[in-house]
Design an enzyme around this catalytic site. Structure first.
Site, mmCIF file in Angstrom:
data_model
loop_
_atom_site.group_PDB
_atom_site.id
_atom_site.type_symbol
_atom_site.label_atom_id
_atom_site.label_comp_id
_atom_site.label_asym_id
_atom_site.label_seq_id
_atom_site.Cartn_x
_atom_site.Cartn_y
_atom_site.Cartn_z
ATOM 1 N N GLY A 1 0.824 -1.208 0.000
ATOM 2 C CA GLY A 1 0.000 0.000 0.000
ATOM 3 C C GLY A 1 0.859 1.259 0.000
ATOM 4 N N GLN A 2 0.258 2.377 -0.410
ATOM 5 C CA GLN A 2 1.005 3.647 -0.471
ATOM 6 C C GLN A 2 1.571 4.042 0.895
ATOM 7 O OE1 GLN A 2 -0.415 6.949 -3.071
ATOM 8 N NE2 GLN A 2 -2.414 6.039 -2.617
ATOM 9 N N TYR B 1 -9.508 -2.100 2.601
ATOM 10 C CA TYR B 1 -10.203 -2.249 1.317
ATOM 11 C C TYR B 1 -10.407 -0.822 0.811
ATOM 12 C CZ TYR B 1 -13.833 -3.592 -2.020
ATOM 13 O OH TYR B 1 -14.564 -3.796 -3.160
ATOM 14 N N LEU C 1 -6.411 -9.435 6.108
ATOM 15 C CA LEU C 1 -7.379 -8.869 7.066
ATOM 16 C C LEU C 1 -8.690 -9.650 7.083
ATOM 17 C CD1 LEU C 1 -6.817 -5.047 6.503
ATOM 18 C CD2 LEU C 1 -6.525 -6.238 8.655
ATOM 19 N N ASP D 1 -11.652 11.009 4.908
ATOM 20 C CA ASP D 1 -12.610 12.115 4.800
ATOM 21 C C ASP D 1 -13.996 11.614 4.387
ATOM 22 O OD1 ASP D 1 -11.032 11.518 2.381
ATOM 23 O OD2 ASP D 1 -12.473 12.860 1.415
ATOM 24 N N TYR E 1 -17.785 2.478 1.028
ATOM 25 C CA TYR E 1 -16.421 2.533 1.567
ATOM 26 C C TYR E 1 -16.378 3.422 2.809
ATOM 27 C CZ TYR E 1 -11.614 4.392 1.815
ATOM 28 O OH TYR E 1 -10.382 4.829 2.240
ATOM 29 N N TRP F 1 -7.200 12.126 -0.247
ATOM 30 C CA TRP F 1 -6.553 12.442 -1.522
ATOM 31 C C TRP F 1 -5.056 12.066 -1.487
ATOM 32 C CZ3 TRP F 1 -8.652 17.423 -4.302
ATOM 33 C CH2 TRP F 1 -10.046 17.434 -4.273
ATOM 34 N N LYS G 1 -15.349 2.333 6.588
ATOM 35 C CA LYS G 1 -14.227 2.948 7.318
ATOM 36 C C LYS G 1 -14.714 3.548 8.646
ATOM 37 C CE LYS G 1 -10.475 3.461 6.229
ATOM 38 N NZ LYS G 1 -9.288 2.591 6.495
#
Ligand SMILES: NC(=O)c1ccc[n+]([C@@H]2O[C@H](COP(=O)([O-])OP(=O)(O)OC[C@H]3O[C@@H](n4cnc5c(N)ncnc54)[C@H](OP(=O)(O)O)[C@@H]3O)[C@@H](O)[C@H]2O)c1
Length: 294
Positions: free
Chosen positions: A10-11, A61, A37, A102, A125, A150, A129
């Site tokens: 992941g980033q 996810y 997970l 956000d 999503y 973002w 979250k």
């Protein structure tokens, strides 16, 4: 200091690995296929066996549009998986840092959202979250929920890489100009997570360090502003100019709805932790340099 981070590719996870190595922090990642997970018992076992100081749940996810047709899967990963990780950390007496979004807000407010503003997700999503935030809070009193937005980086899939790819073959690109937010570098997130982890380790009994915090790049933009800045940076590396045609959200239908206002107020993070991320344009420049620099 030793951190246990979920997600390997992941980033944010990759940024944590890079920034940890640069600052002498041991970052161990738990990623698929060994750690899923959807089967959090394996991750819980690893948390139980590791000698870490802080657990960071950076895996999630994140397929926002696909989640509309896979709500159960999104919930299992983002609510149940997150809750299980927080619980495993609690059993070891470790704090957990949970990344959130956000998208817990509906975007109708006309100022940047504060941590205690009412949540009202408008897509699956965001709902998953938010359920994850609540599961983490219920499982582990020593939790730090970091809502970001973002996210871009030299790694993985993100808006910067998409624009640079489109710019290779197009003279102009249509980009949404009526959604507002703050582009956020995953490398800046990683630096902030490391600073937060250090504080948690130094003062684990300070109750003000726990709870929900907003963490985004400074300054604000529309997606069209962001695209213009990306193409402008790219010109420094010999890319031809690319036009940005501003369009409305209604002209770019997606499966999941997005909030029109994704701006997050980060004053609480600054007050409690003294952390303020750089202006998004300042962090964008080195990212484009890494992606295009020769
Ligand atoms: N990207 C954004 O713009 C954005 C905005 C707001 C909040 N966030 C939040 O920030 C955090 C980090 O996002 P990111 O951009 O780094 O996400 P990302 O690049 O999409 O990476 C997600 C990671 O989660 C892992 N993952 C997904 N399902 C998994 C599962 N069942 N078991 C184990 N790992 C799983 C993926 O593993 P694989 O590598 O194996 O696929 C990947 O490593 C997430 O909590 C996300 O919700 C992101």
């Amino acid at each position: 200091m030793r951190l246990l981070v979920t997600g390997t590719q992941g980033q944010v996870a990759r940024a944590m690995i890079e920034r940890g190595a640069a600052t002498g922090v041991a970052v161990e990642t738990l990623g698929r296929p060994a750690y899923d997970l959807l089967e959090p018992s394996g991750i819980a076992q690893a948390i139980g066996a590791a000698c870490a100081d802080v657990v960071v749940n950076a895996a999630a996810y994140t397929a926002v549009d696909k989640a509309e047709s896979e709500p159960d899967l999104a919930m299992r990963v983002n609510r149940d998986g997150a809750g299980a990780i927080a619980q495993a950390a609690a059993k070891r007496g470790l704090p957990v840092i949970q990344l959130s979004t956000d998208y817990v807000f509906d975007g109708t407010l006309e100022r940047p959202y504060r941590e205690d503003d009412p949540v009202a997700p408008i897509n699956v999503y965001g709902g998953a979250k938010l359920a994850g935030e609540r599961a983490v809070a219920a499982a582990n009193p020593t939790h730090v929920v970091l809502r970001t937005a973002w996210v871009y980086s030299p790694f993985g899939a993100n808006f910067v890489k998409t624009m640079l790819r489109l710019g290779e073959t197009r003279a102009a690109v249509n980009v949404v100009a009526d959604q507002w937010g703050s582009p956020t570098s995953a490398l800046d997130i990683a630096d902030a997570v490391l600073a937060i982890a250090r504080r948690l380790r130094a003062a684990p009994r300070d109750p003000s360090l726990y709870g929900v915090f907003h963490l985004v790049g400074s300054g604000e933009a529309t997606w069209a502003d962001f695209a213009k800045a990306i193409f402008s940076e790219a010109e420094r590396y010999g890319r031809k100019p690319v036009g940005v045609v501003p369009i409305a959200t209604s002209d770019y239908p997606t499966l999941a709805r997005r909030p029109a206002n994704s701006r997050l107020d980060t004053a609480k993070l600054q007050k409690i932790y003294g952390i303020r991320l750089p202006d998004w344009r300042a962090s964008l420049a080195p990212c484009v340099a890494r992606l295009l620099g020769r």
